[in-house]
Enzyme design. Structure first.
Site, PDB file in Angstrom:
ATOM      1  N   CYS A   1       9.262   7.544   0.158  1.00  0.00           N
ATOM      2  CA  CYS A   1      10.179   6.508   0.640  1.00  0.00           C
ATOM      3  C   CYS A   1       9.843   6.135   2.084  1.00  0.00           C
ATOM      4  O   CYS A   1      10.357   6.758   3.035  1.00  0.00           O
ATOM      5  CB  CYS A   1      11.618   6.999   0.537  1.00  0.00           C
ATOM      6  SG  CYS A   1      12.088   7.499  -1.130  1.00  0.00           S
TER       7      CYS A   1
ATOM      8  N   PRO B   1      13.190  -3.020   3.449  1.00  0.00           N
ATOM      9  CA  PRO B   1      13.278  -4.470   3.215  1.00  0.00           C
ATOM     10  C   PRO B   1      12.792  -5.293   4.403  1.00  0.00           C
ATOM     11  O   PRO B   1      12.229  -6.371   4.216  1.00  0.00           O
ATOM     12  CB  PRO B   1      14.774  -4.705   2.961  1.00  0.00           C
ATOM     13  CG  PRO B   1      15.286  -3.392   2.449  1.00  0.00           C
ATOM     14  CD  PRO B   1      14.468  -2.337   3.139  1.00  0.00           C
TER      15      PRO B   1
ATOM     16  N   ARG C   1     -18.186 -14.120 -29.385  1.00  0.00           N
ATOM     17  CA  ARG C   1     -17.738 -15.521 -29.333  1.00  0.00           C
ATOM     18  C   ARG C   1     -18.954 -16.448 -29.292  1.00  0.00           C
ATOM     19  O   ARG C   1     -19.874 -16.240 -28.498  1.00  0.00           O
ATOM     20  CB  ARG C   1     -16.891 -15.723 -28.068  1.00  0.00           C
ATOM     21  CG  ARG C   1     -16.518 -17.149 -27.775  1.00  0.00           C
ATOM     22  CD  ARG C   1     -15.429 -17.628 -28.694  1.00  0.00           C
ATOM     23  NE  ARG C   1     -15.033 -18.990 -28.359  1.00  0.00           N
ATOM     24  CZ  ARG C   1     -14.183 -19.691 -29.090  1.00  0.00           C
ATOM     25  NH1 ARG C   1     -13.645 -19.169 -30.189  1.00  0.00           N
ATOM     26  NH2 ARG C   1     -13.855 -20.906 -28.723  1.00  0.00           N
TER      27      ARG C   1
ATOM     28  N   PHE D   1     -13.139 -15.496 -21.337  1.00  0.00           N
ATOM     29  CA  PHE D   1     -12.361 -15.690 -22.573  1.00  0.00           C
ATOM     30  C   PHE D   1     -11.913 -17.146 -22.739  1.00  0.00           C
ATOM     31  O   PHE D   1     -11.467 -17.526 -23.826  1.00  0.00           O
ATOM     32  CB  PHE D   1     -11.107 -14.794 -22.563  1.00  0.00           C
ATOM     33  CG  PHE D   1     -11.312 -13.396 -23.073  1.00  0.00           C
ATOM     34  CD1 PHE D   1     -12.055 -12.467 -22.359  1.00  0.00           C
ATOM     35  CD2 PHE D   1     -10.742 -12.981 -24.268  1.00  0.00           C
ATOM     36  CE1 PHE D   1     -12.221 -11.160 -22.811  1.00  0.00           C
ATOM     37  CE2 PHE D   1     -10.899 -11.685 -24.739  1.00  0.00           C
ATOM     38  CZ  PHE D   1     -11.647 -10.775 -24.007  1.00  0.00           C
TER      39      PHE D   1
ATOM     40  N   GLY E   1      -9.538 -20.264 -22.862  1.00  0.00           N
ATOM     41  CA  GLY E   1      -8.102 -20.415 -23.160  1.00  0.00           C
ATOM     42  C   GLY E   1      -7.484 -19.144 -23.709  1.00  0.00           C
ATOM     43  O   GLY E   1      -6.331 -18.817 -23.389  1.00  0.00           O
TER      44      GLY E   1
ATOM     45  N   GLU F   1       0.328   0.555  -1.074  1.00  0.00           N
ATOM     46  CA  GLU F   1      -0.337   1.569  -0.219  1.00  0.00           C
ATOM     47  C   GLU F   1      -1.077   0.909   0.946  1.00  0.00           C
ATOM     48  O   GLU F   1      -2.144   1.359   1.367  1.00  0.00           O
ATOM     49  CB  GLU F   1      -1.245   2.477  -1.058  1.00  0.00           C
ATOM     50  CG  GLU F   1      -0.420   3.283  -2.044  1.00  0.00           C
ATOM     51  CD  GLU F   1      -0.817   4.721  -2.206  1.00  0.00           C
ATOM     52  OE1 GLU F   1      -1.554   5.252  -1.355  1.00  0.00           O
ATOM     53  OE2 GLU F   1      -0.357   5.324  -3.185  1.00  0.00           O
TER      54      GLU F   1
HETATM   55  N1  COS Z   1      -3.881   9.748  10.953  1.00  0.00           N
HETATM   56  C1  COS Z   1      -3.192  10.355  11.943  1.00  0.00           C
HETATM   57  N2  COS Z   1      -2.540   9.663  12.916  1.00  0.00           N
HETATM   58  C2  COS Z   1      -2.610   8.326  12.880  1.00  0.00           C
HETATM   59  C3  COS Z   1      -3.317   7.628  11.877  1.00  0.00           C
HETATM   60  C4  COS Z   1      -3.983   8.406  10.886  1.00  0.00           C
HETATM   61  N3  COS Z   1      -4.681   7.816   9.918  1.00  0.00           N
HETATM   62  N4  COS Z   1      -3.204   6.305  12.100  1.00  0.00           N
HETATM   63  C5  COS Z   1      -2.456   6.168  13.198  1.00  0.00           C
HETATM   64  N5  COS Z   1      -2.099   7.391  13.676  1.00  0.00           N
HETATM   65  C6  COS Z   1      -1.335   7.673  14.877  1.00  0.00           C
HETATM   66  C7  COS Z   1      -2.043   7.092  16.090  1.00  0.00           C
HETATM   67  O1  COS Z   1      -2.986   7.996  16.614  1.00  0.00           O
HETATM   68  C8  COS Z   1      -0.887   6.847  17.034  1.00  0.00           C
HETATM   69  O2  COS Z   1      -0.569   8.088  17.645  1.00  0.00           O
HETATM   70  P1  COS Z   1       0.020   8.213  19.167  1.00  0.00           P
HETATM   71  O3  COS Z   1       1.447   7.872  19.078  1.00  0.00           O
HETATM   72  O4  COS Z   1      -0.203   9.634  19.522  1.00  0.00           O
HETATM   73  O5  COS Z   1      -0.740   7.233  20.004  1.00  0.00           O
HETATM   74  C9  COS Z   1       0.244   6.479  16.120  1.00  0.00           C
HETATM   75  O6  COS Z   1      -0.084   7.003  14.825  1.00  0.00           O
HETATM   76  C10 COS Z   1       0.464   4.984  16.017  1.00  0.00           C
HETATM   77  O7  COS Z   1      -0.721   4.408  15.488  1.00  0.00           O
HETATM   78  P2  COS Z   1      -1.056   2.870  15.686  1.00  0.00           P
HETATM   79  O8  COS Z   1      -0.951   2.532  17.153  1.00  0.00           O
HETATM   80  O9  COS Z   1      -2.345   2.619  15.012  1.00  0.00           O
HETATM   81  O10 COS Z   1       0.155   2.160  14.921  1.00  0.00           O
HETATM   82  P3  COS Z   1       0.354   0.617  14.609  1.00  0.00           P
HETATM   83  O11 COS Z   1       1.819   0.434  14.544  1.00  0.00           O
HETATM   84  O12 COS Z   1      -0.455  -0.241  15.512  1.00  0.00           O
HETATM   85  O13 COS Z   1      -0.309   0.352  13.173  1.00  0.00           O
HETATM   86  C11 COS Z   1      -0.731   0.598  10.839  1.00  0.00           C
HETATM   87  C12 COS Z   1      -0.410   1.240  12.189  1.00  0.00           C
HETATM   88  C13 COS Z   1      -0.592  -0.903  10.779  1.00  0.00           C
HETATM   89  C14 COS Z   1      -2.140   0.999  10.489  1.00  0.00           C
HETATM   90  C15 COS Z   1       0.294   1.282   9.935  1.00  0.00           C
HETATM   91  O14 COS Z   1       1.597   0.835  10.257  1.00  0.00           O
HETATM   92  C16 COS Z   1       0.062   1.079   8.458  1.00  0.00           C
HETATM   93  O15 COS Z   1      -0.791   1.730   7.863  1.00  0.00           O
HETATM   94  N6  COS Z   1       0.849   0.179   7.839  1.00  0.00           N
HETATM   95  C17 COS Z   1       0.837   0.033   6.397  1.00  0.00           C
HETATM   96  C18 COS Z   1       1.818   0.991   5.799  1.00  0.00           C
HETATM   97  C19 COS Z   1       1.583   1.188   4.342  1.00  0.00           C
HETATM   98  O16 COS Z   1       0.473   1.461   3.907  1.00  0.00           O
HETATM   99  N7  COS Z   1       2.658   1.078   3.579  1.00  0.00           N
HETATM  100  C20 COS Z   1       2.599   1.308   2.168  1.00  0.00           C
HETATM  101  C21 COS Z   1       3.552   2.387   1.835  1.00  0.00           C
HETATM  102  S1  COS Z   1       3.185   3.255   0.380  1.00  0.00           S
HETATM  103  S2  COS Z   1       3.364   1.937  -1.056  1.00  0.00           S
END
Ligand code: COS
Length: 382
Positions: free
Chosen positions: A124, A128, A268, A338, A340, A363
């Site tokens: 989780c 939203p 086909r 395929f 239509g 993800e």
């Molecule tokens: N492993 C360990 N730490 C990580 C990391 C990783 N892969 N990626 C980032 N961090 C850490 C960074 O080192 C940073 O640490 P500090 O606070 O010590 O500086 C912190 O996390 C923040 O990282 P960052 O500055 O890169 O964060 P952002 O907000 O700029 O962006 C993204 C992060 C966009 C990459 C992230 O929000 C993301 O992956 N978003 C998508 C989420 C997702 O996949 N959702 C699907 C859910 S499952 S269906």
């Protein structure tokens, strides 16, 4: 020269997953897609066959497989039905934070009873008001004595109404952005948890997706994974592990689309011969098989790198992004082959396109994968 051949054990795993996928999942796939039914009896059988909780070590009751072995299984399952596969591997996503961030005591307490019988778990994170910007989540965790009270709403949560365990990401202080995010393990039996109704989705219709609301949900501090503020990095480390199997899932969809297109092209006929003899179709098939094989290799490479101890942030994003774009392209070209008939629900390829679409979104949307890839790449030049 790297050796890409599979070990006898890996061949057995592929055989097991293929047999399960084609005899148990595939016969129900079209009906579940049409009706949106959640085929829990199939997920129970997958558990009995050892195809759920793939990432959990055997000492805690899981299958204890390497990431590469997990990918081999996931591709086979997704070949038969991507939606069912999403519900099956959602446990890996939900349990990974406990594996990565839990103490030995927490792993014993949560994983052993969970894996001892068929159960589902949900991860989780998404809310939203924000999915890509995971650091901006708003679900609150308020300290109350030796407990926390969780309040907020999550959305697009796989298996939420059916799960007995949730890993929940909440913030102890929104002003700290990602540095306030904290992870908790929350049993379904805790009062105040309300999953929403199943969403009507375009694809992956055999899986269940819904909102989940937390109202004054009391969670003891001993269910917190790591320290306050460590939840964001834990979520990112989790996704580093789980994006590679999404590459495998997308490869399974793409391989199915290619197989359908090639078989159809051989039977086909147009202009007096099988359409497989027309160069227009041959070029399509040639492009499709290249993409599918490249997607598989990138997925295996990411899995092998992570199994060898790499963090895998770059490799897993490349695998997920490339394979999911491949699934979309190959499913699209399969429909075009395929003609239509490809557009008709009575033929199998339009489902593949609808299922492929989600792999570009969940993800981490592929725009986020490209952002991660570019950051990781540029860091190597800095
Ligand atoms: N492993 C360990 N730490 C990580 C990391 C990783 N892969 N990626 C980032 N961090 C850490 C960074 O080192 C940073 O640490 P500090 O606070 O010590 O500086 C912190 O996390 C923040 O990282 P960052 O500055 O890169 O964060 P952002 O907000 O700029 O962006 C993204 C992060 C966009 C990459 C992230 O929000 C993301 O992956 N978003 C998508 C989420 C997702 O996949 N959702 C699907 C859910 S499952 S269906």
């Amino acid at each position: 020269m790297p050796d890409f051949s599979l070990s006898p054990e890996q061949v057995s795993l592929v055989d097991l997953a293929r047999k399960f996928a084609r005899t148990v999942m595939a016969p129900q796939a079209a009906e579940c897609d049409r009706t949106g039914r959640f085929p829990e009896e199939i997920y129970r059988k997958a558990f009995d066959a050892g195809l759920v909780n793939l990432n959990v070590p055997q000492e805690y009751g899981g299958s204890g497989l390497s990431l590469l072995d997990q990918c081999l299984i996931v591709e086979e399952l997704a070949y038969a039905c991507a939606g069912m596969t999403t519900s099956i591997i959602a446990n890996c996503l939900a349990l990974e934070p406990i594996l990565l961030g839990g103490t030995v005591e927490q792993r014993e307490r949560f994983l052993k009873p969970f894996c001892a019988k068929y159960q589902l778990a949900s991860f989780c994170l998404t809310e939203p008001t924000g999915g890509s910007d995971a650091g901006a989540l708003r679900t609150r965790a308020t300290r109350d004595g030796s407990d926390y009270l969780l309040d907020g709403e999550k959305c697009f949560i796989t298996n939420a109404p059916h799960a007995s365990l949730y890993t929940v990401f909440a913030t102890v202080d929104p002003s700290q952005r990602h540095r306030g995010i904290t992870a908790f393990v929350v049993p379904r039996s805790t009062p105040g948890i309300t999953p929403g109704p199943d969403e009507e989705k375009m694809g992956h219709r055999a899986s269940s997706t819904s909102t989940i609301r937390f109202e004054q949900v009391r969670v003891p501090a001993e269910n917190r994974l790591g320290a306050e503020g460590e939840g964001f990095a834990l979520a990112m480390r989790t996704l580093d592990q789980t994006r590679t199997p999404i590459g495998a899932l997308a490869t399974g969809i793409a391989q199915a689309a290619l197989d359908h297109a090639a078989r159809y092209a051989l039977q086909r006929r147009s202009f007096g011969r099988p359409i497989a003899e027309h160069q227009a179709i041959q070029i399509k098939l040639a492009n499709m098989v290249q993409r599918v094989r490249a997607a598989r290799l990138l997925t295996w490479q990411a899995a092998a790198a992570i199994d060898a101890g790499a963090r895998g942030t770059l490799e897993s994003s490349i695998a997920k992004c490339f394979a999911s774009d491949t699934a979309m392209e190959v499913a699209d070209e399969a429909i075009q082959t395929f003609g239509g008939y490809g557009y008709m629900k009575s033929y199998p390829v339009e489902k593949l396109l609808r299922d492929a679409k989600l792999t570009q979104i969940y993800e981490g949307a592929n725009e986020i994968q490209r952002l991660v890839i570019a950051r990781e790449l540029l860091a190597t030049y800095a």
